[in-house]
Design an enzyme around this catalytic site. Structure first.
Site, PDB file in Angstrom:
ATOM      1  N   GLY A 193     -30.252 -73.231  24.653  1.00 49.33           N
ATOM      2  CA  GLY A 193     -31.231 -72.325  24.041  1.00 49.33           C
ATOM      3  C   GLY A 193     -31.154 -70.937  24.644  1.00 49.33           C
ATOM      4  O   GLY A 193     -31.255 -69.923  23.949  1.00 49.33           O
ATOM      5  N   MET A 194     -30.945 -70.874  25.957  1.00 49.55           N
ATOM      6  CA  MET A 194     -30.779 -69.583  26.636  1.00 49.55           C
ATOM      7  C   MET A 194     -29.462 -68.941  26.184  1.00 49.55           C
ATOM      8  O   MET A 194     -29.398 -67.745  25.878  1.00 49.55           O
ATOM      9  CB  MET A 194     -30.791 -69.798  28.158  1.00 49.55           C
ATOM     10  CG  MET A 194     -30.456 -68.590  28.988  1.00 49.55           C
ATOM     11  SD  MET A 194     -28.682 -68.530  29.408  1.00 49.55           S
ATOM     12  CE  MET A 194     -28.703 -67.535  30.864  1.00 49.55           C
ATOM     13  N   HIS A 211     -32.736 -76.626  33.661  1.00 51.68           N
ATOM     14  CA  HIS A 211     -33.672 -77.492  32.925  1.00 51.68           C
ATOM     15  C   HIS A 211     -34.993 -77.643  33.682  1.00 51.68           C
ATOM     16  O   HIS A 211     -35.162 -78.592  34.448  1.00 51.68           O
ATOM     17  CB  HIS A 211     -33.060 -78.879  32.732  1.00 51.68           C
ATOM     18  CG  HIS A 211     -31.880 -78.881  31.812  1.00 51.68           C
ATOM     19  ND1 HIS A 211     -31.984 -79.197  30.476  1.00 51.68           N
ATOM     20  CD2 HIS A 211     -30.574 -78.604  32.036  1.00 51.68           C
ATOM     21  CE1 HIS A 211     -30.786 -79.098  29.918  1.00 51.68           C
ATOM     22  NE2 HIS A 211     -29.914 -78.745  30.846  1.00 51.68           N
ATOM     23  N   CYS A 216     -31.217 -73.865  28.589  1.00 49.19           N
ATOM     24  CA  CYS A 216     -29.790 -74.171  28.664  1.00 49.19           C
ATOM     25  C   CYS A 216     -29.061 -73.658  27.422  1.00 49.19           C
ATOM     26  O   CYS A 216     -28.917 -72.459  27.277  1.00 49.19           O
ATOM     27  CB  CYS A 216     -29.578 -75.657  28.915  1.00 49.19           C
ATOM     28  SG  CYS A 216     -27.998 -75.956  29.750  1.00 49.19           S
ATOM     29  N   GLU A 258     -37.708 -78.661  32.598  1.00 46.16           N
ATOM     30  CA  GLU A 258     -38.466 -79.842  32.134  1.00 46.16           C
ATOM     31  C   GLU A 258     -38.313 -81.035  33.077  1.00 46.16           C
ATOM     32  O   GLU A 258     -39.221 -81.872  33.172  1.00 46.16           O
ATOM     33  CB  GLU A 258     -38.059 -80.221  30.706  1.00 46.16           C
ATOM     34  CG  GLU A 258     -36.655 -80.795  30.501  1.00 46.16           C
ATOM     35  CD  GLU A 258     -35.558 -79.748  30.326  1.00 46.16           C
ATOM     36  OE1 GLU A 258     -35.741 -78.602  30.768  1.00 46.16           O
ATOM     37  OE2 GLU A 258     -34.504 -80.094  29.752  1.00 46.16           O
ATOM     38  N   THR A 300     -43.639-115.492  24.349  1.00 44.29           N
ATOM     39  CA  THR A 300     -43.768-115.332  25.802  1.00 44.29           C
ATOM     40  C   THR A 300     -43.381-116.623  26.517  1.00 44.29           C
ATOM     41  O   THR A 300     -42.651-116.605  27.512  1.00 44.29           O
ATOM     42  CB  THR A 300     -45.208-114.930  26.164  1.00 44.29           C
ATOM     43  OG1 THR A 300     -45.486-113.690  25.527  1.00 44.29           O
ATOM     44  CG2 THR A 300     -45.401-114.795  27.666  1.00 44.29           C
ATOM     45  N   LYS A 333     -46.177-118.013  21.808  1.00 40.75           N
ATOM     46  CA  LYS A 333     -44.899-118.737  21.873  1.00 40.75           C
ATOM     47  C   LYS A 333     -43.710-117.888  22.338  1.00 40.75           C
ATOM     48  O   LYS A 333     -42.936-118.336  23.193  1.00 40.75           O
ATOM     49  CB  LYS A 333     -44.603-119.390  20.518  1.00 40.75           C
ATOM     50  CG  LYS A 333     -43.526-120.467  20.577  1.00 40.75           C
ATOM     51  CD  LYS A 333     -44.010-121.756  21.230  1.00 40.75           C
ATOM     52  CE  LYS A 333     -44.736-122.625  20.221  1.00 40.75           C
ATOM     53  NZ  LYS A 333     -45.394-123.791  20.806  1.00 40.75           N
TER      54      LYS A 333
HETATM   55  N1  GLN Z   1     -23.389 -77.002  26.036  1.00 42.50           N
HETATM   56  C1  GLN Z   1     -23.857 -76.033  26.981  1.00 42.50           C
HETATM   57  C2  GLN Z   1     -23.059 -76.036  28.270  1.00 42.50           C
HETATM   58  O1  GLN Z   1     -22.395 -77.014  28.576  1.00 42.50           O
HETATM   59  C3  GLN Z   1     -25.334 -76.227  27.259  1.00 42.50           C
HETATM   60  C4  GLN Z   1     -25.644 -77.500  27.950  1.00 42.50           C
HETATM   61  C5  GLN Z   1     -27.095 -77.910  27.860  1.00 42.50           C
HETATM   62  O2  GLN Z   1     -27.837 -77.414  27.031  1.00 42.50           O
HETATM   63  N2  GLN Z   1     -27.500 -78.832  28.687  1.00 42.50           N
HETATM   64  O3  GLN Z   1     -23.107 -75.109  28.993  1.00 42.50           O
END
Ligand code: GLN
Length: 537
Positions: free
Chosen positions: A386-387, A510, A384, A512, A194, A192
Site C-alpha cells: 500500500g505504501m 507492518h 507495505c 498491524e 463429541t 454424539k
Molecule cells: N510485494 C511487496 C514486496 O515484496 C510488498 C510486500 C507486502 O505487502 N508485504 O516488497
C-alpha cells in the site's frame, strides 16, 4: 515455580472451532492470575512455514520480531497476552521432518533406521519443551493444529501421549475442544460427535482432562452430566464455549465457566489471586459502547476471506476502542476499482487503508484509490504494498513519470520508483528469504510520523523484497512526498507522508502485527482519530 507445566489443546469434530482463541483466553486468565504463560502452535502440514502459502489457503501470514513467518493464531496469542512470540512458538511438520532429515544426513543417527516413532516424535517432543526449558514460563500451552483422527496429526498426538506419560498427570494435561451441534429439526443439542471424537483420542492413548464444547445454545445441566459420564471427564471439566459477539469476550466466558480453575486444579497449582482483567474489561466496554462510527475502506485483493487481513482487522478494533469509535471496515476488491466507479465506491468512506500484497493483480485499483483519497483529502494509510502504491501514484501523477512502477509488477519499467532491495538480488529460494522481522527506523522531527509515535527511534516488523528507490528520493521530496522514517543502517525508506493533507501516511513495515488489546498501535489509533475528524467535516 521450578517445574514448567504443560497444557495441550486438541480439536475434534470439525476445524475452525477456535482452538487458538480458547488457548489465548485460557492463557490470558492464567497470566492475569500471575502465571508466566506462553502459547505455541504445532501445525500438521508439510510447508516448513506458512510464508510460501497463498493467503486464500491459510489466511494471513503473521510475522514475529525474530522474523518467523507463522500461523495467524500467533497474532491472537500476542494480541491477548501482549507478550511477543518467536520462531519457537510455531512449528510445522515440514520443519520437523526437515530437521530430522538434516540430522540423518549429518550422520547423527548413523547405523539406525530413521522412523516416525521414535525419531519424528522425539523431535516433536523436544520442540514442544523448548520454551518450557527456557525457564521463562510457568505454563506452556500447546495448540495442536488440525482435527483428531486426521492422518497427519497422528505423530503429534502420539508425542502428547508420551509427554503426558513422561511428565505425569499433574504436570501435563489435555484440553479437547469439540462441537456440540444443535439440530433445529429435533430442537436438541447433540453429544454424539463429541463422544466419538473423545473416543478417537482415547484410541491413541490420550484421555482428555477437560472438554471445551463449542455451542450455539446454552448446554443444560443434563447434557453436561451426559458429556461428563460418556467422555470420562469430571463434571466440572465440561466447559461450555458459547458463540460470542466478539473474540475478546471469550476470556470472561471462560472465567465464568471456571476453565482456568479446573486447569490449575488438574496441574496441582494454586489459584493465586483472582484474575485482574480491569484494563481488558475497560477495552471491552469501549468496543461495546462506541460514541462514534466511521467507515474505513480496506482496499485489497484477498477481501473475500476475512482471515487474509486478520491483524489489520483486529488492529482496527483496538484503535476503535481507544477512540471510542466503531470501525466499520468496508472491504473493496482492488480489481474492481476504476477511475469511473471510484467516486461512487468511496462516497461513504471516512478513511482508506491500502493493504499489503504481492504480485500484479489489482494494483492499478490500488493506485487509483491512492490518487482519489489524496486529491479528495480522505485520510489514507498504506501498508507495505500500500505504501509502495502511494510512491508509484505520486511519481506518475505529480512527477509526471507516467510509466513509474515497481519492478515487481513491471521489470522493464522506465522509472522503477520501487525496486528490488540490493540484499534480495542474490536470493534464489523463496522460503523465509524476504526482509523479515523487526528493524529499526529513525523518525524525522516535525513530521506526522513523529507526532504519531512521539519518539525518534522505533522498531517495526517487516515482510518484503521491494523498496522505495532512493534515486527518486530528492525528486519526490521536492514534489511533496516526504520520507519521514528511514532505516539508520541501510537508508531504506520506511515511512512516507505528505503535508497539506488531513492524514496521508504509508509505511513499508507492518504495524498491524504489533497492535494488542493493551497496546493499540499508534498509527491505527491516529488514523481512526483522523477518520473521526474527517467525518465531522
Ligand atoms: N510485494 C511487496 C514486496 O515484496 C510488498 C510486500 C507486502 O505487502 N508485504 O516488497
Amino acid at each position: 515455580m521450578n517445574q514448567t507445566k504443560y497444557i495441550f489443546v486438541t480439536g475434534g469434530v470439525t476445524s475452525s472451532l477456535g482452538k487458538g482463541i480458547i488457548a489465548a483466553s485460557l492463557a490470558k486468565l492464567l497470566q492475569a492470575r500471575g502465571y508466566r504463560t506462553t502459547i505455541q502452535k504445532f501445525d500438521p502440514y508439510l510447508n516448513v512455514d506458512p510464508g510460501t502459502l497463498n493467503p486464500y489457503e491459510h489466511g494471513e501470514c503473521y510475522v514475529t520480531d525474530d522474523g518467523a513467518e507463522t500461523d495467524l493464531d500467533l497474532g491472537h496469542y500476542e494480541r491477548f497476552l501482549n507478550v511477543p512470540t518467536s520462531q519457537a512458538n510455531n512449528v510445522t511438520t515440514g520443519r520437523i521432518y526437515l530437521s530430522v532429515i538434516e540430522k540423518e544426513r549429518r550422520g547423527e543417527f548413523l547405523g539406525k533406521t530413521v522412523q516416525v516413532v521414535p525419531h519424528i516424535t522425539n523431535e516433536i517432543k523436544d520442540r514442544m519443551q523448548l520454551l518450557g526449558k527456557s525457564g521463562d514460563y510457568d505454563i506452556v500451552i500447546t495448540e495442536i493444529g488440525g482435527t483428531v483422527g486426521d492422518i497427519e496429526s497422528l505423530p503429534y498426538i502420539e508425542s502428547v501421549r508420551q509427554l503426558v506419560w513422561d511428565m505425569g498427570e499433574n504436570n501435563a494435561i489435555v484440553i479437547h475442544l469439540t462441537l456440540v451441534p444443535y439440530l433445529a429439526a429435533a430442537g436438541e443439542l447433540k453429544t454424539k460427535p463429541t463422544q466419538h471424537s473423545v473416543k478417537t483420542l482415547m484410541e491413541s492413548g490420550i484421555k482428555a482432562d477437560i472438554l471445551v464444547c463449542r455451542t450455539e445454545h446454552e448446554i443444560s445441566n443434563e447434557i453436561r452430566n451426559k458429556l461428563a459420564l460418556f467422555c470420562n471427564v469430571k463434571r466440572e471439566a465440561v466447559i461450555q464455549s458459547i458463540d460470542a459477539s466478539t473474540i475478546y469476550e471469550v476470556p470472561n466466558l471462560m472465567l465464568e465457566e471456571g476453565l482456568d480453575i479446573v486447569a490449575l486444579k488438574k496441574l496441582d497449582l494454586p489459584k493465586k489471586v483472582a484474575p485482574d482483567l480491569k484494563s481488558w474489561n475497560t477495552f471491552l466496554k469501549r468496543i461495546k459502547n462506541p460514541k462514534h462510527t466511521v467507515n474505513i475502506g480496506l482496499i485489497g485483493k484477498y477481501v473475500e476471506m476475512q482471515d487474509c487481513y486478520k491483524s489489520i482487522l483486529e488492529a482496527f478494533i483496538h484503535a476503535g476502542a481507544t477512540n471510542e469509535t466503531k470501525v466499520n471496515v468496508i472491504s473493496i476488491h482492488s480489481e474492481h476499482i476504476h477511475e469511473e466507479n471510484i467516486a461512487e465506491k468511496f462516497k461513504d468512506l471516512d478513511g482508506v487503508l491500502v493493504a499489503p500484497g504481492f504480485g500484479e493483480r489489482g494494483i492499478e485499483g490500488k493506485i487509483a484509490a491512492v490518487r482519489y483519497v489524496r486529491e479528495n483529502n480522505i485520510p489514507f494509510f498504506g501498508i507495505c504494498l500500500g505504501m509502495q502504491m502511494s510512491v508509484i501514484e505520486y511519481s506518475r501523477n505529480l512527477l509526471g513519470l507516467s510509466d513509474a512502477n515497481s519492478t515487481e509488477m513491471n521489470p522493464e519499467t522506465v522509472d522503477p520508483v520501487v525496486n528490488l532491495m540490493e540484499s534480495q538480488k542474490t536470493v534464489t529460494e523463496k522460503g523465509g528469504t524476504m526482509r523479515l522481522g523487526a528493524w529499526q527506523c529513525e523518525i524525522k522531527p516535525n513530521t506526522l510520523a513523529y507526532k504519531i509515535y512521539g519518539q525518534t527511534t522505533i522498531s517495526e516488523r517487516h515482510r518484503h523484497r521491494y523498496e522505495f528507490n532512493n534515486e527518486y528520493l530528492t525528486a519526490l521530496e521536492d514534489a511533496g512526498l516526504k520520507a519521514s522514517g528511514v532505516n539508520p543502517d541501510t537508508g531504506l525508506v520506511e515511512i512516507v507522508e505528505i503535508e497539506n493533507h488531513p492524514f496521508f501516511i504509508g509505511v513499508q513495515y507492518h504495524p498491524e502485527y504489533k497492535s494488542t488489546v493493551v497496546k493499540p498501535h499508534p498509527l491505527f489509533v491516529s488514523f481512526i482519530a483522523a477518520a473521526v475528524q474527517a467525518k465531522k467535516k
